[in-house]
Scaffold this motif. Structure first.
Motif, short mmCIF file in Angstrom:
data_model
loop_
_atom_site.label_atom_id
_atom_site.label_comp_id
_atom_site.label_asym_id
_atom_site.label_seq_id
_atom_site.Cartn_x
_atom_site.Cartn_y
_atom_site.Cartn_z
N ARG A 78 -8.60 9.46 0.08
CA ARG A 78 -8.32 8.33 0.95
C ARG A 78 -6.83 8.23 1.24
NH1 ARG A 78 -6.95 3.01 0.10
NH2 ARG A 78 -7.14 3.24 -2.17
N GLU B 225 -13.89 10.06 -7.94
CA GLU B 225 -12.68 9.27 -7.97
C GLU B 225 -12.99 7.84 -8.39
OE1 GLU B 225 -10.50 9.43 -4.40
OE2 GLU B 225 -10.35 11.60 -4.34
N HIS C 83 -6.48 6.66 -5.10
CA HIS C 83 -5.95 7.07 -3.80
C HIS C 83 -6.62 8.36 -3.34
CE1 HIS C 83 -2.82 3.98 -3.47
NE2 HIS C 83 -2.89 4.00 -4.79
N GLU D 192 0.82 -1.21 0.00
CA GLU D 192 0.00 0.00 0.00
C GLU D 192 0.86 1.25 0.00
OE1 GLU D 192 -3.30 2.46 0.04
OE2 GLU D 192 -3.13 0.31 -0.38
N ARG E 159 -5.90 10.92 3.75
CA ARG E 159 -6.32 10.58 5.12
C ARG E 159 -5.41 9.51 5.72
NH1 ARG E 159 -11.73 11.17 2.68
NH2 ARG E 159 -12.62 13.10 3.50
N GLU E 160 -4.96 8.56 4.90
CA GLU E 160 -4.04 7.54 5.41
C GLU E 160 -2.72 8.16 5.81
OE1 GLU E 160 -3.79 4.69 2.30
OE2 GLU E 160 -5.75 3.79 2.72
N ARG F 103 0.93 4.01 -2.89
CA ARG F 103 0.65 5.41 -2.60
C ARG F 103 1.79 6.31 -3.05
NH1 ARG F 103 -0.65 4.97 2.72
NH2 ARG F 103 1.48 5.37 3.38
N GLU G 254 -14.63 14.25 -4.74
CA GLU G 254 -14.23 12.93 -4.22
C GLU G 254 -15.11 11.83 -4.78
OE1 GLU G 254 -13.30 10.75 0.07
OE2 GLU G 254 -14.51 12.58 0.00
#
Length: 400
Positions: free
Chosen positions: A367, A359, A364, A199, A370-371, A203, A356
């Motif tokens: 989201r 998307e 990504h 992940e 936020r991660e 990203r 949003e």
């Protein structure tokens, strides 16, 4: 001839141990049978020999059905006592069977079985055991009592040893189960780490590729539009396109090298300095996005993960403005560095902006933001303005 290691390996097989126990019981019972002083006829001797053989064969099943084996062995002992007038050689196999019950069944089953065996055998002894011809009545009573007490003591010793072996085996099984659980948890943790690393890689590569492609596409469009009317501007756009592509390839090689070699900081990402944000803004300004940067406060020193996260948040916001709101009349980037909190706000006006809900699945976007900020117990707010869009991210770094 088996070596010491070979013998230990042979004894690890339960069936081999059962054969050894059965053979040992048969041998000892045969010795007891041969040295018995009880007067026996030919029929009595045949009965005892058959009884000892049946008990030895029954011992081969002492693990699978220990209670049934004990019941069979006790019946054989009782029959021998009733026919011959003495248990002769049939007590020892019963003692081994009691041990097997204690070693392979719960304590309550063991004590219930032992109690029943002792009561039945004692009553049978009292009724059926013949007194030697030469023994007086008081001497025979004393001998019978001694025989009963000796049998009881043997039963208790067998129970004690069996319960000890069972407890030790259960402890070993618990340790093995705990080892298996720890190994399973370790494997699951490793799998989670692999998924988390994938992940992070996705990203990181998304940030690089999305930013680079958005800028390069904008430069290519600009060069194409200016090719006929302003060749010099088109040439500068193509030069910038070449530079951006080269930098993108270099950045991707650097990130992939860090991921491959393990030279990655705590979040699994390559570091960016706070000064890089100004260069980032200049890149977007160079492709026609009217970006203005304002910074309040000083970033904390020696906090590469925080610096990199702030850089990526700004990059993601500006990339999405370029992709979704290229006609924005103004884009304002505001960074406020506090002692414990850094606030990032990106506003664009003059175009719809980042939606949003538009998307693609698996993308990504917000989201991913936020991660990233979740690593700093932060939050991301995003939504439309009257004529544009805004994103506000806060990151807490006081305890980092």
């Amino acid at each position: 001839m088996l070596s010491g290691t070979g013998v230990r390996a042979w004894l690890r097989e339960p069936s081999h141990v059962d054969w050894l126990v059965a053979g040992g019981a048969l041998l000892l019972a045969s010795v007891s049978y041969a040295t018995a002083t009880v007067p026996m006829s030919v029929l009595d001797r045949a009965v005892v020999a058959m009884a000892v053989l049946v008990q030895a064969v029954a011992l081969l099943q002492r693990r699978r059905a220990p209670v049934v084996v004990l019941a069979l062995g006790t019946v054989v002992l009782l029959a021998t006592t009733l026919i011959v007038g003495d248990p002769v050689a049939t007590e020892l196999p019963v003692i081994l069977m009691v041990y097997s019950v204690a070693a392979h069944r719960p304590a309550r089953v063991t004590w219930a079985s032992v109690g029943m065996v002792f009561v039945v055998v004692t009553l049978t002894y009292a009724l059926a055991v013949r007194a030697p011809v030469s023994a007086a009545a008081p001497e025979w009573a004393t001998a019978a009592l001694t025989q009963g007490v000796g049998f009881l003591v043997s039963l208790l010793v067998a129970v004690a040893v069996g319960l000890t072996v069972r407890g030790r085996r259960q402890q070993i099984e618990m340790q093995e189960e705990r080892t298996r659980q720890l190994a399973l948890e370790r494997d699951q943790h490793a799998q989670l780490e692999v998924l988390a690393e994938r992940e992070r890689m996705a990203r990181e590569m998304h940030d690089l590729v999305a930013h680079s492609v958005a800028v390069m596409v904008t430069l290519a469009h600009g060069a194409s539009s200016a090719m006929g009317r302003n060749p010099e501007m088109a040439r500068r756009a193509l030069d910038e396109l070449t530079r951006t592509g080269s930098e993108s390839l270099r950045d991707m090689r650097r990130v992939l090298g860090l991921l491959r070699d393990g030279g990655i900081d705590g979040d699994g990402v390559a570091s960016q300095s706070p000064e890089s944000i100004a260069d980032l803004v200049g890149t977007f300004r160079g492709v026609g996005l009217p970006v203005q940067l304002s910074m309040v406060g000083a970033p904390p020193e020696s906090h590469s993960l925080l610096h990199h996260t702030v850089y990526r948040v700004v990059q993601e916001c500006l990339t999405n403005v370029l992709r979704h709101a290229p006609g924005s009349s103004a884009v304002d980037v505001s960074l406020e560095w506090g002692d414990d909190v850094v606030t990032i706000e990106v506003r664009n006006t003059g175009d719809k902006g980042w939606d949003e809900s538009a998307e693609r699945p698996g993308g990504h976007g917000l989201r991913g933001l936020r991660e990233r900020v979740a690593a700093f117990a932060g939050s991301v707010e995003a939504g439309p303005l009257a004529n544009g869009w805004h994103v506000r991210a806060t990151l807490n770094h006081g305890d980092s």
